[in-house]
Design a protein around this motif. Structure first.
Motif, short mmCIF file in Angstrom:
data_model
loop_
_atom_site.label_atom_id
_atom_site.label_comp_id
_atom_site.label_asym_id
_atom_site.label_seq_id
_atom_site.Cartn_x
_atom_site.Cartn_y
_atom_site.Cartn_z
N UNK A 71 0.87 -1.18 0.00
CA UNK A 71 0.00 0.00 0.00
C UNK A 71 0.90 1.23 0.00
N UNK A 72 0.52 2.22 -0.78
CA UNK A 72 1.30 3.46 -0.82
C UNK A 72 0.37 4.63 -0.53
N UNK A 73 0.87 5.56 0.27
CA UNK A 73 0.13 6.80 0.54
C UNK A 73 1.00 7.97 0.10
N UNK A 74 0.39 8.94 -0.56
CA UNK A 74 1.17 10.04 -1.13
C UNK A 74 0.63 11.38 -0.63
N UNK A 75 1.18 11.89 0.49
CA UNK A 75 0.67 13.14 1.06
C UNK A 75 1.33 14.40 0.52
N UNK A 76 2.14 14.30 -0.54
CA UNK A 76 2.87 15.46 -1.06
C UNK A 76 1.90 16.65 -1.22
N UNK A 77 2.31 17.81 -0.68
CA UNK A 77 1.39 18.95 -0.61
C UNK A 77 1.03 19.57 -1.95
N UNK A 78 1.97 19.59 -2.88
CA UNK A 78 1.71 20.20 -4.19
C UNK A 78 0.90 19.22 -5.04
N UNK A 79 -0.34 19.60 -5.42
CA UNK A 79 -1.19 18.66 -6.16
C UNK A 79 -0.56 18.14 -7.45
N UNK A 80 0.20 18.99 -8.13
CA UNK A 80 0.81 18.58 -9.40
C UNK A 80 1.89 17.53 -9.15
N UNK A 95 -1.42 -0.72 -4.12
CA UNK A 95 -2.77 -0.23 -3.85
C UNK A 95 -2.67 1.11 -3.14
N UNK A 96 -3.68 1.92 -3.30
CA UNK A 96 -3.68 3.25 -2.70
C UNK A 96 -4.87 3.35 -1.74
N UNK A 97 -4.66 2.99 -0.47
CA UNK A 97 -5.77 3.03 0.48
C UNK A 97 -6.14 4.46 0.86
N UNK A 98 -7.35 4.63 1.35
CA UNK A 98 -7.68 5.88 2.03
C UNK A 98 -7.12 5.78 3.45
N UNK A 99 -6.34 6.79 3.87
CA UNK A 99 -5.85 6.82 5.25
C UNK A 99 -6.77 7.76 6.02
N UNK A 100 -7.57 7.20 6.89
CA UNK A 100 -8.56 8.00 7.63
C UNK A 100 -8.23 7.93 9.11
N UNK A 101 -7.87 9.07 9.68
CA UNK A 101 -7.52 9.10 11.10
C UNK A 101 -8.74 8.70 11.93
N UNK A 102 -8.53 7.94 13.02
CA UNK A 102 -9.67 7.55 13.86
C UNK A 102 -10.44 8.75 14.40
N UNK A 103 -9.80 9.93 14.48
CA UNK A 103 -10.52 11.12 14.97
C UNK A 103 -11.06 11.98 13.83
N UNK A 104 -11.16 11.42 12.64
CA UNK A 104 -11.89 12.11 11.56
C UNK A 104 -13.34 11.64 11.62
N UNK A 105 -14.25 12.51 11.22
CA UNK A 105 -15.67 12.14 11.25
C UNK A 105 -16.18 12.16 9.81
#
Ligand code: COA
Length: 226
Positions: A71-80, A95-105
């Protein structure tokens, strides 16, 4: 069974994803186990980043993990830059999972594509549609029926009010507010603390309260006019 997770970008943005991963998230019922980072910066290769190895760049990671699903997550700030990194990583065993913090609603009436990152305190209300590879920093709020396309960066303490449309590659500066039912054009940059109350043309920059346009540039993705 845990799936190895690699974060693209061993820097400040990478730490946002690290926190979501370490505070606990899963993918299709499988635990994600943070395994390390990748980064284009050669000086970081084979170093330790907050206790995790930096394996190298995207090509090196593809070689290293060629025979297993990761699984890879890509948080790079610049959208391009984020889109370019995702393209370079797209392989059948990635695969590119959604990373959802437990304190997100996140409303069960909202839809999410793949590869999104929702930091702590993100609130997504009912009827929201979110595409792929967007990042939401802490305390970002999205009102009912808003739509967010792909590769957007939504910084902390932002409000995207009900029924708004955020087109792909948009960058919402920290503290910015988008008025309800506003159509934000592709690649729009909204400055920190701006209040946007009108539609924006593609690849334009807006600042202030109410926001005024200060710049415009050509699209880096003319093949993707949206
Ligand atoms: C809007 C922004 C992208 C513009 O950056 P830039 O293209 O480098 O533009 P400049 O810094 O040269 O500023 C251009 C003008 O806009 C003004 N300006 C810049 N950002 C502004 C803002 N948020 N609000 C009001 N005015 C702003 C500048 O003072 C300058 O005005 P001047 O020409 O009268 O001197 C940037 O200032 C910004 O707000 N980025 C968001 C930061 C953020 O949220 N980061 C998240 C980190 S987690």
């Amino acid at each position: 069974m845990a799936l190895d997770l690699i974060i693209a970008g061993a820097g400040g943005s990478g730490l946002k994803a690290l926190q979501v991963a370490e505070d606990g998230c899963e993918f299709n019922g499988e635990q994600l186990r943070l395994t390390g980072f990748l980064d284009d910066n050669e000086a970081l290769w084979e170093t330790d980043f907050f206790g995790y190895p930096v394996f190298g760049n995207a090509n090196m990671v593809k070689e290293l993990f060629a025979d297993k699903t990761i699984a890879v997550s890509c948080p790079i700030g610049d959208p391009v830059a984020r889109k370019r990194m995702i393209i370079s990583l797209s392989l059948t065993n990635v695969t590119f999972p959604n990373l959802i913090h437990p304190a997100a609603i996140v409303s069960q009436r909202a839809t999410l594509g793949v590869g999104n990152i929702l930091s702590q305190g993100t609130v997504i209300q009912a009827g929201v549609n979110i595409g792929d590879f967007n990042t939401f920093n802490m305390l970002a709020a999205v009102g009912p029926l808003a739509q967010i396309h792909n590769y957007c960066t939504i910084n902390s303490h932002t409000m995207i009010a009900s029924g708004s449309l955020l087109s792909s590659y948009s960058y919402v500066g920290m503290g910015a507010t988008i008025k309800q039912k506003t159509v934000v054009g592709q690649g729009t940059t909204l400055g920190a603390n701006a209040f946007l109350n009108k539609p924006t043309p593609p690849w334009s920059t807006w600042v202030g309260v109410p926001a005024k346009q200060i710049a415009e540039k050509p699209s880096p993705f003319p093949e993707d006019p949206e």
